[in-house]
Design an enzyme around this catalytic site. Structure first.
Site: not given
Ligand code: HH2
Length: 264
Positions: A204, A239
């Protein structure tokens, strides 16, 4: 949890694994690299992403869930905000629904409850199209915990077994870089909710920013470090796009934690 995006527009792997054959090959690689669960997503939720109509999401996700359930034994999670997509995926054998909107679709709770599937409730302020427009919190960890607690109650009210629920602080969903870092640093405050914590930090923007702006494919070591930081504060499900580096980092961190617990 290995990420299998079957979208044309995901921020890191959009378009690469959308065809069912390619998705299956990628799924096999993810399992080989150490994924215990696969998370199939048919709608990008990156900031500014265009919402996918249900028919489009169904057409992307269902053939892939079918192929994975035919060829693999690992549990299959489906990343969707739509009860209609969840219901069809559960009918194909999906084991978990990963809802980044934490039950904004009022039919989602009953659909998951009826199936007996697992449920991931993720925190998000606003929606993907607008969520990064000046997000504000007085106390980000406290507010995320309170909003996740409300989502847990709502899911329980809809009949979902609390033992099958997992919570997720939603890194990057309606949060600035400072909010994300503070949430990671204070992740242990989610423990009061009594449910396992899932952390989705893979590749991210916050990792890119901390590494001087490297592109998403070069963020897997930074991702592993963020996962270890989360693990040390109680997260237990991670994840990730590339399970290998995170698996290795967590194996070492877990071994050290066990010795320090035993000698305490
Ligand atoms: N992040 C994304 C999507 N789904 N689900 C959970 N539970 N937690 C997360 O942090 C999370 C999630 C966004 O990442 P990605 O799937 O890589 O990208 P995109 O939304 O562009 O498909």
């Amino acid at each position: 949890m290995g990420i299998l995006n079957v979208t044309p527009d995901s921020f890191s792997d959009g378009g690469r694994f959308a065809a069912p054959g390619r998705a299956l090959d990628r799924a096999l690689q993810l399992v080989e690299a150490g994924a215990d669960v696969l998370d199939v997503g048919g709608e990008s939720t990156r900031p500014g992403a265009r919402p996918a109509p249900a028919a489009e999401e169904l057409a992307r996700v269902l053939p892939v869930v079918r192929a994975l359930k035919t060829h693999l034994t690992v549990p299959i999670s489906v990343d969707t905000r739509k009860a209609e997509v969840a219901r069809a995926a559960l009918d194909e054998g999906a084991d978990i629904i990963n809802d980044v909107s934490a039950l904004r679709d009022p039919a989602m709770g009953p659909v998951v409850a009826e199936s007996g599937a697992g449920l991931v409730l993720m925190h998000m302020r606003g929606d993907p199209q607008t969520m990064q427009q000046a997000p504000q919190y007085d106390d980000v960890a406290g507010e995320v915990a309170a909003e996740l607690e409300a989502a847990l109650h709502e899911a329980e009210g809809a009949g979902v077994d609390p033992e099958r629920m997992v919570i997720d602080p939603g890194i990057g969903f309606g949060k600035t870089a400072e909010h994300n870092l503070e949430l990671l640093a204070r992740l242990d405050e989610l423990a009061v909710l009594g449910r396992p914590v899932l952390l989705g930090v893979s590749r991210k923007a916050i990792i890119g920013a901390l590494l001087g702006g490297v592109p998403p494919e070069q963020r897997d070591v930074g991702t592993a470090a963020a996962c270890v930081a989360g693990f040390l504060r109680g997260a237990r499900i991670f994840r990730v796009h590339e399970p290998g580096p995170t698996r290795q980092a967590l194996a070492v961190a877990a071994a050290v934690s066990q010795v320090s617990l035993a000698s305490a």
